[in-house]
Design a protein around this motif. Structure first.
Motif, mmCIF file in Angstrom:
data_model
loop_
_atom_site.group_PDB
_atom_site.id
_atom_site.type_symbol
_atom_site.label_atom_id
_atom_site.label_comp_id
_atom_site.label_asym_id
_atom_site.label_seq_id
_atom_site.Cartn_x
_atom_site.Cartn_y
_atom_site.Cartn_z
ATOM 1 N N ARG A 153 0.805 -1.216 0.000
ATOM 2 C CA ARG A 153 0.000 0.000 0.000
ATOM 3 C C ARG A 153 0.839 1.267 0.000
ATOM 4 N N ASP A 154 2.079 1.173 0.529
ATOM 5 C CA ASP A 154 2.964 2.336 0.545
ATOM 6 C C ASP A 154 4.404 1.839 0.510
ATOM 7 N N MET A 155 5.219 2.463 -0.327
ATOM 8 C CA MET A 155 6.589 1.987 -0.496
ATOM 9 C C MET A 155 7.513 2.576 0.564
ATOM 10 N N VAL A 156 7.208 2.228 1.817
ATOM 11 C CA VAL A 156 8.051 2.569 2.955
ATOM 12 C C VAL A 156 8.255 1.306 3.770
ATOM 13 N N ALA A 157 9.301 1.300 4.584
ATOM 14 C CA ALA A 157 9.665 0.086 5.324
ATOM 15 C C ALA A 157 8.575 -0.359 6.289
ATOM 16 N N SER A 158 7.814 0.594 6.831
ATOM 17 C CA SER A 158 6.806 0.236 7.836
ATOM 18 C C SER A 158 5.559 -0.415 7.242
ATOM 19 N N ALA A 159 5.371 -0.316 5.942
ATOM 20 C CA ALA A 159 4.197 -0.904 5.292
ATOM 21 C C ALA A 159 4.444 -2.377 4.990
ATOM 22 N N GLY A 160 3.441 -3.190 5.237
ATOM 23 C CA GLY A 160 3.575 -4.621 4.996
ATOM 24 C C GLY A 160 3.469 -4.973 3.525
ATOM 25 N N ASP A 161 3.888 -6.183 3.193
ATOM 26 C CA ASP A 161 3.793 -6.720 1.832
ATOM 27 C C ASP A 161 2.762 -7.842 1.808
ATOM 28 N N GLN A 162 1.978 -7.887 0.745
ATOM 29 C CA GLN A 162 1.012 -8.969 0.559
ATOM 30 C C GLN A 162 1.365 -9.720 -0.717
ATOM 31 N N ILE A 163 1.513 -11.012 -0.576
ATOM 32 C CA ILE A 163 1.875 -11.882 -1.697
ATOM 33 C C ILE A 163 0.780 -12.926 -1.863
ATOM 34 N N LYS A 164 0.377 -13.162 -3.086
ATOM 35 C CA LYS A 164 -0.673 -14.154 -3.330
ATOM 36 C C LYS A 164 -0.264 -15.015 -4.532
ATOM 37 N N LEU A 165 -0.212 -16.328 -4.306
ATOM 38 C CA LEU A 165 0.105 -17.283 -5.351
ATOM 39 C C LEU A 165 -1.059 -18.245 -5.501
ATOM 40 N N GLY A 166 -1.428 -18.552 -6.742
ATOM 41 C CA GLY A 166 -2.573 -19.422 -6.964
ATOM 42 C C GLY A 166 -2.366 -20.364 -8.130
ATOM 43 N N THR A 167 -3.095 -21.454 -8.103
ATOM 44 C CA THR A 167 -3.092 -22.401 -9.211
ATOM 45 C C THR A 167 -4.467 -23.050 -9.281
ATOM 46 N N GLY A 168 -4.865 -23.456 -10.471
ATOM 47 C CA GLY A 168 -6.181 -24.049 -10.588
ATOM 48 C C GLY A 168 -6.525 -24.441 -12.003
ATOM 49 N N MET A 169 -7.816 -24.651 -12.235
ATOM 50 C CA MET A 169 -8.311 -25.057 -13.548
ATOM 51 C C MET A 169 -9.465 -24.153 -13.946
ATOM 52 N N LEU A 170 -9.511 -23.832 -15.218
ATOM 53 C CA LEU A 170 -10.605 -23.062 -15.797
ATOM 54 C C LEU A 170 -11.231 -23.925 -16.880
ATOM 55 N N LEU A 171 -12.517 -24.256 -16.691
ATOM 56 C CA LEU A 171 -13.169 -25.241 -17.548
ATOM 57 C C LEU A 171 -14.400 -24.644 -18.213
ATOM 58 N N PHE A 172 -14.523 -24.892 -19.501
ATOM 59 C CA PHE A 172 -15.744 -24.589 -20.252
ATOM 60 C C PHE A 172 -16.225 -25.900 -20.869
ATOM 61 N N PRO A 173 -16.828 -26.787 -20.070
ATOM 62 C CA PRO A 173 -17.146 -28.132 -20.568
ATOM 63 C C PRO A 173 -18.165 -28.130 -21.697
ATOM 64 N N MET A 174 -19.027 -27.105 -21.739
ATOM 65 C CA MET A 174 -20.008 -26.987 -22.808
ATOM 66 C C MET A 174 -20.427 -25.521 -22.909
ATOM 67 N N ALA A 175 -21.146 -25.214 -23.943
ATOM 68 C CA ALA A 175 -21.584 -23.843 -24.145
ATOM 69 C C ALA A 175 -22.402 -23.352 -22.957
ATOM 70 N N ARG A 176 -22.260 -22.085 -22.632
ATOM 71 C CA ARG A 176 -23.008 -21.395 -21.586
ATOM 72 C C ARG A 176 -22.578 -21.764 -20.179
ATOM 73 N N THR A 177 -21.510 -22.553 -20.037
ATOM 74 C CA THR A 177 -21.106 -23.054 -18.730
ATOM 75 C C THR A 177 -19.618 -22.831 -18.494
ATOM 76 N N GLU A 178 -19.293 -22.334 -17.303
ATOM 77 C CA GLU A 178 -17.899 -22.160 -16.892
ATOM 78 C C GLU A 178 -17.738 -22.666 -15.464
ATOM 79 N N LEU A 179 -16.663 -23.401 -15.217
ATOM 80 C CA LEU A 179 -16.300 -23.862 -13.877
ATOM 81 C C LEU A 179 -14.863 -23.439 -13.592
ATOM 82 N N ARG A 180 -14.628 -22.932 -12.401
ATOM 83 C CA ARG A 180 -13.284 -22.480 -12.031
ATOM 84 C C ARG A 180 -12.923 -23.063 -10.665
#
Length: 388
Positions: free
Chosen positions: A331-358
């Motif tokens: 949120r602010d590039m100073v030493a007192s400000a914390g860092d937030q790191i987010k790593l993700g993995t997964g699947m994005l599926l469109f098994p048929m028309a009009r449908t999405e699964l994540r």
């Protein structure tokens, strides 16, 4: 970990420069680089046009329950009423998105809840057969914020998420008037990503204004002047402007930049980002966005932070993809400000028309200043999206 996420993002960019990003910017992996190809809104999001519906069914989605239908037949049956034609002046639609969210799965403090994230009806109304004059609108349900679940006050749950008039002034120029999304960054579907939630361009951050979109053979440019959300109290409305530019370096590779400057009676916001979308093979893509967030708050020190979003997505077979994401926010590039790191993995599926699964598994690590032990949390997200 901050260094790791930055290196991950830079690695994504460097890799995308080699010869070896998806309705979704990731669809650049299918060689569709412009949102205007499939959407009424030149910057994406909102209802699909006829071509976008047909493309989704005939090329992107899997063939579950398709039987012996050809891809051409699937495309022809992608309308709101299947293959039955509608009046030339009217295109309706329905969308629903549900999220099942579990924190720290398997742990003693695990918590699970379901959220109906989206339930809306939309329509495009054409005033002429060439679709030079078009009205687009949607009315939808907005879930009650979890933090206000025990609040005694009433909360608006039905809103108009967008309503605008589109005028194709020339072969290359489109003008938009009304309430719509601000043009900024890579419009990924994850509204909780730092590149959307921390910037102010999330699911319900639309504003009333005027937008001009110019498209040429190898570049696009959007300029937006907005008066804020007129449904809010006047002192809360963020008034200002936004712009987004993308240049097609070569087929399936776009570099661009975005900026927003806005303010209300209490806070001034400035955002700037550079971004890259690169498609490779057929159906795979790399995305990268690096941005600066500056907030000038009344009677408080100015906050000057940054964010990174990176994504790699790989097609397994038609309609089925795996992906990895790496994010960072400070949120602010100073030493007192914390860092937030987010790593993700997964699947994005469109098994048929009009449908999405994540399916998405995310690890979030918060590194507070002066603390030797980072705070880690895990989240499992299961999402279903249906559209007509």
């Amino acid at each position: 970990m901050t260094r790791f996420c930055l290196i991950f993002g830079l690695f994504t960019l460097i890799f995308s420069l080699t010869e070896t990003t998806w309705a979704y910017p990731e669809f650049i992996g299918y060689k569709y680089s412009s949102c205007l190809t499939c959407h009424y809104n030149a910057n994406g999001n909102g209802p699909l046009n006829d071509y976008g519906r047909a493309l989704w069914s005939a090329e992107i989605a899997g063939r579950l329950f398709a039987g012996k239908k050809t891809d051409e037949q699937l495309g022809e049956s992608a309308g709101f009423l299947g293959s039955k034609p509608l009046p030339w002046w009217f295109r309706p639609g329905v969308k629903s998105r549900y999220l099942q969210y579990m924190t720290n799965p398997g742990g003693t403090d695990s918590e699970s809840r379901g959220i109906l994230m989206q339930a809306e009806v939309n329509a495009a109304v054409f005033l002429d057969r060439d679709q030079k004059y078009t009205f687009v609108g949607s009315i939808g349900y907005i879930p009650e914020p979890y933090s206000q679940r025990n609040s005694s006050g009433s909360i608006e749950t039905i809103i108009s998420r967008e309503h605008y008039f589109r005028w194709q002034k020339s072969e290359n120029l489109w003008l938009y008037f009304g309430m719509m999304d601000k043009p900024y960054g890579i419009r990924i579907a994850d509204h909780t990503a730092y590149s959307r939630s921390m910037v102010g361009v999330a699911q319900n951050d639309q504003a009333h204004g005027i937008l001009a979109h110019y498209i040429s053979e190898n570049w696009e440019w959007s300029v937006n002047a907005f008066a804020g959300n007129l449904y809010q109290h006047s002192d809360l409305r963020q008034m200002g402007g936004a712009t987004l530019f993308e240049y097609e370096v070569k087929p399936a590779w776009r570099l661009g930049f975005s900026a927003i400057h806005s303010s209300n009676d209490y806070i001034g916001n400035q955002r700037f980002a550079i971004h890259s979308r690169y498609g490779f093979g057929y159906g795979s893509a790399l995305l990268l966005e690096i941005g600066n967030i500056k907030n000038t708050i009344e009677n408080r020190p100015t906050l000057n932070g940054y964010y990174v979003y990176s994504e790699a997505i790989q097609k397994i077979k038609r309609g089925y993809h795996i992906f990895m994401t790496g994010q960072a926010y400070k949120r602010d590039m100073v030493a007192s400000a914390g860092d937030q790191i987010k790593l993700g993995t997964g699947m994005l599926l469109f098994p048929m028309a009009r449908t999405e699964l994540r399916f998405n598994l995310e690890n979030t690590r918060t590194i507070e200043a002066g603390s030797e032990v980072p705070n880690d949390s895990w989240a499992l997200l299961l999402q279903a999206h249906l559209s007509l």
